[in-house]
Design an enzyme around this catalytic site. Structure first.
Site, mmCIF file in Angstrom:
data_model
loop_
_atom_site.group_PDB
_atom_site.id
_atom_site.type_symbol
_atom_site.label_atom_id
_atom_site.label_comp_id
_atom_site.label_asym_id
_atom_site.label_seq_id
_atom_site.Cartn_x
_atom_site.Cartn_y
_atom_site.Cartn_z
ATOM 1 N N GLN A 170 0.722 -0.838 0.153
ATOM 2 C CA GLN A 170 0.138 0.084 0.227
ATOM 3 C C GLN A 170 0.726 1.227 -0.107
ATOM 4 O OE1 GLN A 170 -3.168 -1.118 0.752
ATOM 5 N NE2 GLN A 170 -3.738 0.818 -0.365
ATOM 6 N N LYS B 210 -2.695 -0.911 7.016
ATOM 7 C CA LYS B 210 -3.446 -2.285 6.844
ATOM 8 C C LYS B 210 -4.430 -2.512 7.500
ATOM 9 C CE LYS B 210 -5.741 -4.039 2.578
ATOM 10 N NZ LYS B 210 -6.062 -3.921 1.423
ATOM 11 N N ASP C 286 -12.250 -4.068 1.763
ATOM 12 C CA ASP C 286 -11.095 -5.280 1.425
ATOM 13 C C ASP C 286 -12.115 -6.851 1.443
ATOM 14 O OD1 ASP C 286 -7.810 -5.143 0.106
ATOM 15 O OD2 ASP C 286 -8.490 -7.153 1.307
ATOM 16 N N ASN D 205 -16.593 -7.692 -5.321
ATOM 17 C CA ASN D 205 -15.933 -6.187 -5.091
ATOM 18 C C ASN D 205 -15.466 -6.035 -6.496
ATOM 19 O OD1 ASN D 205 -14.906 -3.161 -4.943
ATOM 20 N ND2 ASN D 205 -16.648 -3.075 -5.111
HETATM 21 P P1 NDP Z 1 -14.412 -8.814 -2.432
HETATM 22 O O1 NDP Z 1 -14.714 -9.556 -0.500
HETATM 23 O O2 NDP Z 1 -15.529 -8.614 -2.251
HETATM 24 O O3 NDP Z 1 -14.405 -10.688 -2.840
HETATM 25 C C1 NDP Z 1 -13.039 -10.970 -2.905
HETATM 26 C C2 NDP Z 1 -13.804 -11.806 -3.707
HETATM 27 O O4 NDP Z 1 -12.395 -13.312 -3.701
HETATM 28 C C3 NDP Z 1 -14.676 -13.375 -3.569
HETATM 29 O O5 NDP Z 1 -15.263 -13.721 -5.082
HETATM 30 C C4 NDP Z 1 -14.095 -14.634 -2.729
HETATM 31 O O6 NDP Z 1 -13.942 -15.588 -3.170
HETATM 32 C C5 NDP Z 1 -12.671 -14.925 -3.305
HETATM 33 N N1 NDP Z 1 -11.637 -14.682 -3.140
HETATM 34 C C6 NDP Z 1 -11.681 -14.077 -1.526
HETATM 35 N N2 NDP Z 1 -10.299 -15.225 -0.681
HETATM 36 C C7 NDP Z 1 -10.016 -15.786 -1.736
HETATM 37 C C8 NDP Z 1 -9.100 -16.925 -1.366
HETATM 38 N N3 NDP Z 1 -8.591 -17.062 -0.491
HETATM 39 N N4 NDP Z 1 -8.883 -18.775 -2.421
HETATM 40 C C9 NDP Z 1 -10.957 -17.924 -3.630
HETATM 41 N N5 NDP Z 1 -10.504 -16.805 -3.503
HETATM 42 C C10 NDP Z 1 -11.006 -16.102 -3.038
HETATM 43 O O7 NDP Z 1 -12.768 -8.659 -1.934
HETATM 44 P P2 NDP Z 1 -12.995 -7.551 -2.917
HETATM 45 O O8 NDP Z 1 -13.391 -7.425 -4.460
HETATM 46 O O9 NDP Z 1 -13.062 -5.976 -2.552
HETATM 47 O O10 NDP Z 1 -10.990 -7.776 -3.000
HETATM 48 C C11 NDP Z 1 -10.272 -8.324 -3.953
HETATM 49 C C12 NDP Z 1 -9.020 -8.728 -3.922
HETATM 50 O O11 NDP Z 1 -8.572 -6.733 -4.307
HETATM 51 C C13 NDP Z 1 -8.300 -9.024 -3.180
HETATM 52 O O12 NDP Z 1 -7.199 -8.788 -3.111
HETATM 53 C C14 NDP Z 1 -7.850 -7.075 -2.221
HETATM 54 O O13 NDP Z 1 -6.722 -6.928 -1.492
HETATM 55 C C15 NDP Z 1 -7.656 -5.893 -2.859
HETATM 56 N N6 NDP Z 1 -8.209 -4.993 -4.115
HETATM 57 C C16 NDP Z 1 -9.474 -4.061 -3.256
HETATM 58 C C17 NDP Z 1 -9.451 -2.812 -2.749
HETATM 59 C C18 NDP Z 1 -11.227 -2.620 -3.019
HETATM 60 O O14 NDP Z 1 -11.183 -1.749 -3.110
HETATM 61 N N7 NDP Z 1 -12.043 -3.699 -2.166
HETATM 62 C C19 NDP Z 1 -8.532 -2.104 -3.185
HETATM 63 C C20 NDP Z 1 -7.854 -3.086 -4.017
HETATM 64 C C21 NDP Z 1 -7.053 -4.088 -4.632
HETATM 65 P P3 NDP Z 1 -15.054 -16.023 -1.705
HETATM 66 O O15 NDP Z 1 -16.512 -15.035 -1.484
HETATM 67 O O16 NDP Z 1 -15.560 -17.999 -1.864
HETATM 68 O O17 NDP Z 1 -14.547 -16.293 -0.529
HETATM 69 O O1 2IT Z 2 -5.734 -2.781 -1.618
HETATM 70 C C1 2IT Z 2 -6.158 -1.586 -1.428
HETATM 71 O O2 2IT Z 2 -6.045 -0.303 -2.046
HETATM 72 C C2 2IT Z 2 -8.110 -1.641 -0.642
HETATM 73 N N1 2IT Z 2 -8.472 -1.736 0.147
HETATM 74 C C3 2IT Z 2 -8.234 0.329 -0.680
HETATM 75 C C4 2IT Z 2 -7.897 0.896 0.294
HETATM 76 C C5 2IT Z 2 -8.506 2.003 0.138
HETATM 77 O O3 2IT Z 2 -8.437 2.738 1.069
HETATM 78 O O4 2IT Z 2 -9.220 2.615 -0.051
#
Ligand code: NDP
Ligand code: 2IT
Length: 449
Positions: free
Chosen positions: A115, A130, A170, A245
């Site tokens: 981050q 984080k 996250d 998301n």
């Molecule tokens: P969500 O909780 O909305 O979705 C996560 C997705 O990934 C789900 O479909 C989940 O499946 C799957 N998943 C999570 N963990 C595992 C695992 N161990 N094995 C297999 N599938 C898995 O999270 P986000 O969409 O917010 O985050 C997804 C990724 O993006 C993460 O790496 C996060 O750090 C990164 N990220 C998020 C940001 C944000 O703004 N939200 C910003 C930048 C990066 P299930 O429901 O079955 O667990």
């Molecule tokens: O991994 C990431 O950049 C996030 N989960 C979003 C962090 C934030 O402060 O919006």
């Protein structure tokens, strides 16, 4: 680790291993950055003398605390939560909270470390942090989620503040959880301090386009990488892992730009729909009903669900890993390249293993690492903070336009820095060095911090 380190950097990494035993994801994230910093120390020897890298590898502050709460059966549950305040040279600590049973200090530290550089790349005034908990939200009622969030914030609030530390979502933390967290913060502090959390709902201080920002931004980044090679996303076949998301809004932007997304997944398996995914259906299953992705085939009989299926075996032009760390290994990378994949942009944090990255780079496909490709989420969080500070509320189009400009800018900076340091087309080099220089120069200007 796939690449050996420069002789000045090897002892630094050795020290990180010694001081942080067992934190394998943190080791991996540090190694990936150090692999690219050799030429930086040649050009800027003062950063070696002043031990800037050693300082960046040590968090400014780490908080670990107990979260006791009562489940719906009246049974007491105890979880562990973390907030790692990694670096505040560029602004208040900024980064999401993750709720997942796999969470431990090593995961939060890898995410916090990433981050720092990601936030620097946005060119907005945000430091790196984080947090998270080993709490598993799956199968929990709304009331249980609320009690857990309230208990967590009852400890965390004292460490936060719009000028100190600003969490967001996250994995496992979306608008519902942020609402309960913000509500408890407001109650304890007696302050409607909107800027203390981002990713808020639109009628309680949130920003338009924040929900979409990470997924959209990742696709903008992929599009820029293709443009730099005289190509575009239009007409491309895309595969997106995850269905949370980031994945949902990556699919949406791909479709808007004329690409066809044919597969996505969750931790139970994948769906493949050769006709192109029905995004309204996915949103209903995931955002409204909170069900498993397997439910998709009930309404789309021509699509198939493969339990435990490996999504990287589905042939595609563009792959967008949007689920979790180390979800794409060397074997998967090889399969993707053999099947004709030309671009990979990481919506997730560190989804590709070091072996996978090496295979993408050797094959000379366009590979955009997470700290550059998924920076649109945190960048729009910083735009949310701007709106909160000025008590303003921008339109969707204006906010999304700002996001697009930020992603284009990140792409250009990474591209140019890679060129400057003799690694044309290498976005790992470009992102790490651009981010590092910005943080290192600020740390230097602020004295010994
Ligand atoms: P969500 O909780 O909305 O979705 C996560 C997705 O990934 C789900 O479909 C989940 O499946 C799957 N998943 C999570 N963990 C595992 C695992 N161990 N094995 C297999 N599938 C898995 O999270 P986000 O969409 O917010 O985050 C997804 C990724 O993006 C993460 O790496 C996060 O750090 C990164 N990220 C998020 C940001 C944000 O703004 N939200 C910003 C930048 C990066 P299930 O429901 O079955 O667990
Ligand atoms: O991994 C990431 O950049 C996030 N989960 C979003 C962090 C934030 O402060 O919006």
């Amino acid at each position: 680790m796939a690449v050996t380190l420069d002789e000045k950097l090897e002892p630094i990494f050795h020290d990180v291993l010694r001081r942080n035993p067992g934190e394998t994801e943190f080791h991996q994230a540090v190694h990936e950055v150090l692999e690219t910093l050799g030429p930086v120390l040649v050009k800027y020897p003062e950063f070696a003398e002043k031990k800037v890298i050693q300082r960046i590898c040590e968090p400014e502050r780490q908080i670990i605390f107990r979260v006791p709460w009562m489940d719906d059966k009246g049974e007491i549950q105890i979880n562990r939560a973390f907030r790692v305040e990694f670096n505040s040279a560029l602004g208040p600590y900024k980064g999401g909270m993750r709720f997942h049973p796999s969470v431990y200090l090593g995961i939060i530290k890898f995410l916090g470390f990433e981050q720092i550089f990601k936030n620097a790349l946005t060119d907005l005034p945000i430091g790196g942090g984080k947090g998270g908990s080993d709490f598993d939200p799956k199968g929990r009622s709304d009331a249980e989620i609320m009690r857990f969030c309230q208990s967590l914030m009852t400890e965390l609030y004292r460490h936060l503040g719009e000028y100190t530390d600003v969490p967001a979502g996250d994995i496992g933390v979306g608008q519902r959880e942020l609402g309960y967290l913000f509500g408890q913060y407001k109650r304890i502090t007696n302050r409607y301090e909107s800027g203390v959390l981002t990713g808020k709902g639109l009628n309680w201080g949130g920003s338009r386009a924040r929900k979409e920002a990470t997924g959209y931004g990742t696709v903008f980044f992929a599009h820029e990488m293709l443009k730099a090679r005289g190509d575009s996303l239009e007409g491309k076949t895309v595969v997106v892992s995850g269905s949370g998301n980031v994945a949902i809004y990556a699919i949406e932007k791909c479709q808007q730009l004329g690409a066809k997304v044919i597969a996505c997944s969750d931790s139970g398996g994948m769906i493949v729909d050769e006709q192109g995914l029905d995004l309204d259906l996915i949103k209903r299953i995931k955002e409204v009903e909170r069900r498993r992705i397997s439910a998709y085939v009930e309404a789309r009989p021509k699509a198939r669900y493969v339990e435990d299926g490996n999504i990287w075996t589905v042939p595609c032009d563009v792959a967008l890993p949007c689920a979790t760390q180390n979800e794409l290994n060397g074997k998967d990378a090889k399969t993707l390249v053999e099947n004709g994949c030309i671009a990979v942009a990481e919506g997730a944090n560190m989804p590709t293993t070091p072996e996978g990255i090496k295979i993408f780079q050797d094959a000379k496909i366009a590979y955009g690492p997470g700290k550059a490709a998924n920076a649109g989420g945190v960048a729009t969080s910083a735009l949310e903070m701007q709106q909160n500070a000025s008590r303003d509320f921008w339109t969707f189009d204006y906010t999304a336009k700002r996001l697009e400009e930020i992603m284009v800018n990140i792409h250009r900076n990474c591209y140019e820095t890679a060129d400057e340091f003799g690694a044309p087309g290498n976005y790992v080099v470009g992102a790490n060095i651009t981010g590092f220089l910005k943080v290192a120069q600020a740390m230097d200007a602020l004295g010994l911090i």
